[in-house]
Design a protein around this motif. Structure first.
Motif, PDB file in Angstrom:
ATOM      1  N   UNK A 425       0.909  -1.225  -0.163  1.00  0.00           N
ATOM      2  CA  UNK A 425      -0.106   0.068   0.027  1.00  0.00           C
ATOM      3  C   UNK A 425       0.975   1.238  -0.062  1.00  0.00           C
ATOM      4  N   UNK A 426       1.744   1.367   1.020  1.00  0.00           N
ATOM      5  CA  UNK A 426       2.608   2.666   0.907  1.00  0.00           C
ATOM      6  C   UNK A 426       3.293   3.117  -0.482  1.00  0.00           C
ATOM      7  N   UNK A 427       3.590   1.957  -1.326  1.00  0.00           N
ATOM      8  CA  UNK A 427       4.217   2.376  -2.510  1.00  0.00           C
ATOM      9  C   UNK A 427       2.992   2.802  -3.513  1.00  0.00           C
ATOM     10  N   UNK A 428       1.883   2.499  -3.251  1.00  0.00           N
ATOM     11  CA  UNK A 428       0.914   2.747  -4.222  1.00  0.00           C
ATOM     12  C   UNK A 428       0.312   4.169  -3.778  1.00  0.00           C
ATOM     13  N   UNK A 429      -0.108   4.516  -2.480  1.00  0.00           N
ATOM     14  CA  UNK A 429      -0.694   5.495  -2.216  1.00  0.00           C
ATOM     15  C   UNK A 429       0.188   6.675  -1.122  1.00  0.00           C
ATOM     16  N   UNK A 430       1.080   6.029  -0.677  1.00  0.00           N
ATOM     17  CA  UNK A 430       2.050   6.850   0.251  1.00  0.00           C
ATOM     18  C   UNK A 430       2.215   8.271  -0.362  1.00  0.00           C
ATOM     19  N   UNK A 431       2.596   8.247  -1.580  1.00  0.00           N
ATOM     20  CA  UNK A 431       3.012   9.562  -2.160  1.00  0.00           C
ATOM     21  C   UNK A 431       1.706  10.612  -2.160  1.00  0.00           C
ATOM     22  N   UNK A 432       0.762  10.113  -2.425  1.00  0.00           N
ATOM     23  CA  UNK A 432      -0.815  10.844  -2.334  1.00  0.00           C
ATOM     24  C   UNK A 432      -0.762  11.384  -0.840  1.00  0.00           C
ATOM     25  N   UNK A 433      -0.768  10.451   0.024  1.00  0.00           N
ATOM     26  CA  UNK A 433      -0.794  10.868   1.784  1.00  0.00           C
ATOM     27  C   UNK A 433       0.087  12.075   1.792  1.00  0.00           C
TER      28      UNK A 433
END
Ligand code: ADP
Length: 730
Positions: A425-433
């Protein structure tokens, strides 16, 4: 004619009473006539002038007989009276003849007294007899003692006392006999009435016939059913009531009753008048004395027959209805199946047709992005890339929901580690957060860390991504926490519980009910602000339910939401090999460093897609041969021991699946990694590919990093056991 309740055959149980009273009456008349004749002769010779005194009592007795007859005391009493009258005259004649009229008066008047006593009762007769005997004895004694002069003085003992005693005793005897007889006759009559009552009150016909088939007894219902009179029935035999085949069958059944004791049969009774009556007859053998009879009961089964006929009619009707319905249903089923097939085909075609150009768009964009150094162009290209990712997400959602609604979604069943899915998950949405200044926390319970289960990791990841993506999307400050807990642990199944909690805008109670419906958003107007198709939660909940779990939400508007995603999955059967993970961009670099110059085969009929893939691979130093269809791919594979083969599925001449089978049959390629790279992106397509001998399945549009990761993974795996093979391929 007055109907008798039962008919009695003479010789079997005729009324003794009837015969006896007739005979007694005849004898009484004879006695009376004899008495009158004798008396007339004697009185004429001996005492012609005493006739009146002596005939008087006799006339009285005859009158009494007539009165008894008239008031209904019966023929028996009347006959007895006449008999007594006759006997009285005989005795009187004897007395007159031997002793004269006085003797007669002396004898016959006491007799008259006794007789009257008997008429009253036996006790009165005995009393009167006793009184008379004592009176006469008293008179005799008085005469002997000379106290009473009586005429005639002799022979008193012979002509008075002895006959008086005899006659008194005889009368008392006859009286008691008659009384016993009467009681017995009464009992018999009561018994006869009793049995007649029983057989008449039986619910069906009752009959009794002897071994010759002659009827001896029957009840009123038998008369009613057969419409024959008693006289007619008495003259008939059992077989006379049936026709045709029934005659033989009934005779056979009767024979069985006499032989075996019991039988029953269904036959049509033919009455004298009216139509035949379907009946069920049950017969048992009864032995009376040394004669055997058949006791039978017959029940009218017309009603049953009618009901059965009706039932049969209903059954046939029902069968016809069922046949018609089945035919309708099978037509409807075929239509539904055809519609479903059409739907599936349509969805597969749509998926393929949308993904193929998307692959070209995204691939070309990504290539262009790699090539340009122009900042503005790069910005434009990044926007195209972003938009195409968004478009791809929408396409995927629409295809997913359509397939779920059409019941066409197939889940994979492979071993996987839930914690590993979560860690992506962090790889997929971490940047958005990070962009929004939110903290993204991943919290895996220790007991769930090493858990390996069997299911569809791609779909589990899709649900988690959707929930986490929403959490980030609808949260402006604070944090998003994703937890994994073990909610239940059975021997072979595990209940997992993921929680995705945020500190975002929350969802009102009314909206909470709607957000899981397809195309629903809590607040339609927010779409403009946050974007989204409104399909994510609908798909996620359905996927969760397909995996034996559910998704629920707890939320407070303004404070945040917590989505709980449960799923029940079987434990994996073996240890799950951890999939290698690569940091963003690292797979491409490793390919360049470790496998540069390696020769791979790319089978792709669509020129733009072929160009994209080839360029991407060549960019990392790989040597790529392109085959434009399956036939060419097989031919090239036969000539060259490629280190890896990327195989499109839908190709002219020979499709990717058949081409793979052919390549696998070539000795150098028995173990060469063959990866499907196809717009046939569904789980069932993946299954088909793996079944044909392929090692992996990359759905189009292929994201460059995913392509590099897959190629690197399989090259590494292939290198481990066959280093020399890969070296040769360079
Ligand atoms: P969408 O693609 O619109 O996000 P979803 O089905 O994923 O569709 O979600 C439906 C709606 O549920 C969203 O539009 C939003 O209104 C609401 N929703 C979902 N997740 C959250 C969340 N974490 N916080 C607040 N609202 C949410």
């Amino acid at each position: 004619m007055k109907q008798q309740s039962t008919f009695l055959r003479p010789g079997i149980d005729s009324t003794v009473r009837g015969d006896f009273s007739v005979r007694f009456f005849q004898h009484a008349i004879a006695a009376l006539v004899l008495g009158i004749v004798l008396f007339s002769v004697v009185i004429r010779v001996a005492e012609p002038d005493q006739t009146g005194r002596l005939v008087g009592p006799m006339v009285g007795m005859v009158l009494l007989a007539v009165i008894w007859w008239l008031i209904g005391r019966g023929r028996l009493q009347a006959a007895a009276n006449l008999f007594a009258g006759g006997a009285w005259l005989v005795v009187t004649s004897i007395c007159v003849f031997f002793g004269g009229v006085h003797t007669a008066i002396f004898i016959v008047y006491p007799l008259l007294i006794v007789y009257v006593g008997w008429a009253i009762s036996m006790r009165a007769a005995a009393l009167f007899a006793g009184l008379t005997v004592s009176a006469i004895t008293g008179l005799v004694l008085a005469e002997h003692l000379g106290t009473l002069p009586l005429v005639p003085p002799t022979p008193l003992l012979v002509f008075w006392v002895i006959p008086v005693l005899y006659v008194s005793v005889a009368l008392a005897l006859v009286g008691s006999l008659v009384s016993v007889y009467q009681r017995r006759v009464g009992e018999l009559e009561r018994e006869r009435q009793f049995s007649a009552e029983i057989i008449n009150s039986l619910p069906g016909m009752f009959y009794m016939f002897d071994a010759d088939g002659r009827f001896v007894r029957w009840n009123r219902r038998f008369n009613d059913a057969t419409t024959y009179t008693d006289q007619e029935l008495a003259a008939m035999k059992a077989a006379d009531f049936f026709r045709g085949d029934d005659k033989k069958r009934v005779a056979e059944a009767a024979r069985r009753v006499f032989a075996e004791g019991l039988a029953d049969i269904e036959a049509d009774l033919a009455p004298a008048k009216g139509p035949t009556i379907p009946c069920r007859f049950t017969g048992v053998r009864a032995t009376i004395g040394d004669e055997s009879f058949l006791l039978g009961v017959g029940l009218d089964i017309s009603e049953n027959r009618r009901n059965l006929a009706k039932l049969e009619e209903y059954r046939q009707h029902l069968e016809q209805m069922i046949e018609a319905r089945t035919a309708d249903l099978s037509v409807a089923k075929e239509a539904a199946e055809a519609a479903n097939r059409a739907k599936s085909t349509f969805l597969a075609t749509m998926s393929h047709e949308l993904r193929t150009p998307m692959n070209a768009i995204m691939g070309m964009t990504s290539l262009a992005m790699r090539r340009t150094m122009d900042a503005r162009l790069l910005d434009h290209l990044e926007k195209i890339d972003h938009a195409s990712h968004h478009l791809l997400a929408v396409i995927n959602s629409i295809l997913d929901i359509s397939r779920i609604e059409a019941d066409r979604l197939v889940l994979e069943q492979i071993d996987f580690t839930p914690a590993a899915v979560l860690e992506k998950l962090p790889a997929l949405i971490g940047y958005k957060a990070a962009e929004k200044g939110l903290t993204l926390e991943i919290d895996v319970a220790p007991e769930a860390e090493r858990l390996s289960l069997r299911g569809d990791p791609m779909r589990v990841g899709q649900v988690l991504l959707n929930l986490a993506d929403n959490a980030v999307k609808f949260t402006e400050r604070g944090k998003v926490v994703v937890r994994l807990r073990l909610a239940g642990d059975a021997a072979d199944h595990v209940l997992l519980r993921f929680e995705v909690e945020d500190t975002g805008i929350g969802i009102s109670e009314t909206d909470r009910k709607r957000v899981f419906a397809a195309f629903e958003q809590a607040d339609g107007s927010m779409t403009r602000k946050y974007g989204g198709s409104g399909l994510g939660l609908a798909i996620s909940r359905r996927l969760a339910r397909l995996m034996g779990g559910d998704i629920t939400v707890d939320s407070r508007p303004g404070e945040g939401s917590c989505f709980v995603f449960t799923l029940l999955l079987p434990r994996s059967t073996g240890a799950v090999a951890p999939a290698p993970t690569f940091g963003p961009g690292t797979a491409g670099d490793r390919l360049r460093n470790e496998f540069s110059g390696i020769r791979v085969l790319l089978a792709e009929d669509e020129p733009v897609n072929g160009e994209v893939a080839r360029t991407l691979l060549e960019a990392q130093g790989l040597v790529v041969d392109v085959a434009v269809d399956g036939v060419e791919a097989v031919a090239l594979a036969r000539q060259t021991p490629y280190a890896l083969i990327l195989m499109d599925i839908q190709m002219p001449n020979l499709n990717g699946v058949d081409a793979t089978r052919a390549i696998r049959a070539l000795p150098p390629h028995a173990r060469t990694p063959v990866l499907a790279m196809t717009a046939n992106a569904f789980a069932e397509d993946r299954k088909v590919c793996l079944a044909a001998g392929m090692d992996d399945h990359l759905p189009k549009p292929v994201i460059p990093d995913r392509l590099y990761e897959a190629v690197l993974t399989w090259l590494l795996r292939a290198r481990a056991p066959t280093v020399s093979g890969t070296a040769a391929a360079r």
